[in-house]
Design a protein around this motif. Sequence first.
Motif, PDB file in Angstrom:
ATOM      1  N   ASN A 178      43.373  41.750  42.753  1.00 22.66           N
ATOM      2  CA  ASN A 178      43.969  40.906  43.788  1.00 22.66           C
ATOM      3  C   ASN A 178      42.945  39.846  44.175  1.00 22.66           C
ATOM      4  OD1 ASN A 178      45.178  39.752  46.004  1.00 22.66           O
ATOM      5  ND2 ASN A 178      45.734  41.690  46.984  1.00 22.66           N
ATOM      6  N   THR A 179      43.185  38.641  43.745  1.00 23.50           N
ATOM      7  CA  THR A 179      42.202  37.554  43.944  1.00 23.50           C
ATOM      8  C   THR A 179      42.093  37.113  45.401  1.00 23.50           C
ATOM      9  OG1 THR A 179      43.918  35.944  43.381  1.00 23.50           O
ATOM     10  CG2 THR A 179      42.471  36.688  41.593  1.00 23.50           C
ATOM     11  N   THR A 180      43.047  37.556  46.242  1.00 20.56           N
ATOM     12  CA  THR A 180      42.952  37.178  47.652  1.00 20.56           C
ATOM     13  C   THR A 180      41.944  38.055  48.398  1.00 20.56           C
ATOM     14  OG1 THR A 180      44.729  38.689  48.343  1.00 20.56           O
ATOM     15  CG2 THR A 180      45.371  36.467  47.644  1.00 20.56           C
ATOM     16  N   LYS A 181      41.523  39.138  47.748  1.00 23.63           N
ATOM     17  CA  LYS A 181      40.553  40.029  48.366  1.00 23.63           C
ATOM     18  C   LYS A 181      39.138  39.530  48.104  1.00 23.63           C
ATOM     19  CE  LYS A 181      43.470  43.026  50.002  1.00 23.63           C
ATOM     20  NZ  LYS A 181      43.612  43.276  51.451  1.00 23.63           N
ATOM     21  N   THR A 182      38.304  39.625  49.128  1.00 24.86           N
ATOM     22  CA  THR A 182      36.912  39.186  49.005  1.00 24.86           C
ATOM     23  C   THR A 182      36.020  40.354  48.610  1.00 24.86           C
ATOM     24  OG1 THR A 182      36.416  39.660  51.319  1.00 24.86           O
ATOM     25  CG2 THR A 182      37.331  37.482  50.819  1.00 24.86           C
ATOM     26  N   GLN A 183      34.762  40.022  48.310  1.00 22.25           N
ATOM     27  CA  GLN A 183      33.804  41.062  47.982  1.00 22.25           C
ATOM     28  C   GLN A 183      33.625  42.030  49.153  1.00 22.25           C
ATOM     29  OE1 GLN A 183      32.555  41.182  44.896  1.00 22.25           O
ATOM     30  NE2 GLN A 183      31.559  43.142  45.327  1.00 22.25           N
ATOM     31  N   SER A 184      33.760  41.468  50.382  1.00 18.90           N
ATOM     32  CA  SER A 184      33.640  42.296  51.584  1.00 18.90           C
ATOM     33  C   SER A 184      34.763  43.325  51.653  1.00 18.90           C
ATOM     34  CB  SER A 184      33.658  41.408  52.828  1.00 18.90           C
ATOM     35  OG  SER A 184      33.653  42.195  54.000  1.00 18.90           O
TER      36      SER A 184
END
Length: 528
Positions: A178-184
């Motif tokens: 899911n590209t909307t998710k960040t590394q955080s």
Amino acid sequence: MTTENNLEIKGNLLRHHPAELLVEITQTKLSGSLRFYNKEQKIIIYVESGKVVFAVSNSRRHKLFQILLDEGQISKPDLLEIGQTAVNDVYLAKYLAEENIFRKEDIDKFIQLQIKRIIKTVLDWETGEWIFSPLARIQRELKISVNIAPILQEFANNLDKQKIPGRFKTLEEIFYLNTTKTQSDFGQSNLSSQDVFIISRFGEDKLEVKEIQTLSGLPNNEVLYILYKLWLCGLVCRRNWNSPFSKDALTKINGAKYSLIKSAVSFEEEEARKQAEEEKAKLEAEEEKRKIEKEKQKEKNLLENYLKQVENAKTHYEMFGVYPEAELAEIKSAYFSFAKKFHPDIFYKKVDKTLHRRIQSAFTEIANAYDTLKDENSRELYNFRLRKAIEALNQNKTESDENSSKAENNWILAEENFEKGYKLLIEERDKEATPYLARAVQLNSENARYHAFYGKALSTDKSQHRKAATEMREAISLDSRNSIYRFMLAELYVEVGLLTSAKGELNRLLEFEPNNQEALSLLDRLDN
């Protein structure tokens, strides 16, 4: 909101679990209402652009007032004071803010907690029906943003691994990051080493399940479990599965034009109206129950005070709580007040056998006392004897303080021993009670009650049955109209097999107390 087309999508929870529906709505950024029905339970979750913004339930435990009760923020008397407003979440929140009972930000936190509890509840449902409607939208002033990611993650971590393969359509389903998710987001998801390993296999690729199985080298069921869990947590997306929202349905929903004609909160208001009287009745019933319990305790205390007054009285006058100079009307009033409140028939089958016998014994004593005091001649004779007893006591004291003190001490010691023995007898510690009661009889042999209950204690020992009967008969000779003593003797006769003697005692008892239920019941059993 309405549109000319019917855009509702329906299904059952066996095919699409609530968690799956919420994940799909989040990833497709849908807006509308998601209704769940499970028997009599109803839950609605409102979403806007894929985010949960409100939730309502028809369950009492999900009501805002119940949340406040559970959190210790209000009390049930507070709810009664608030009234019918309390059963409508929207009206209650408005009332609490307007009355400055809570700050707006605190109320929002309580509502967030309420929404989270509702969502956790629906995630436990495995059966039922669901309906998604893009037509119902929440009013702007009621929106409460709730992050459901931790709830879904907690749910995912507790999944039954054995059930996961059944949630997949084929091994050709496609997963990708899911590209909307960040590394955080990934860092906060408490991923296991195997979870991280599976994620590392993706890169920028979209992989079928069977490809991921090949790349990972992990057991098939383990791969399916990890993929399903990562999807529920929102870290990966899923395609080619049995989605509740087809491409055609999403196209129609996203392309439709809406016009606001009705508030989505009408459901909540409708449910509140249905439950208003019921909830109010429950609160009032609980309050009434507390009042009844309080009243019962009050009655219990009154009964115990009455029994102690009668049992501890040294004279007829003390039984009624009056002076020896009292008018007959005052004595009569006290007697009939006792008869109205504490007659043995009132407590028949309402109290245990031991307590009922105390009540019967006390009432027999006050009845005998009243019979004595209501007649002018018998009262005068009683007063004469009472004065003589007091004079004799005073005379003995004058003649010999030592002898007088001894007589008085014997009287006091007898009562103390009886109280100890009687208490043990009530607790069914008969052997421990016997020596105390024997001592009471020895110190004051003219007291019928001492003989009766000494006999009762002895009756529990088969070797002492003859002596027990002697003590009970002595009690009856001292107080012939005492139904308690006669019934105790009848029971003893039954136990030793003297049924004719038992019937005789019961019939004599019924001559002066014809409505004695215990006597009638025992006599009926003996006749049959």
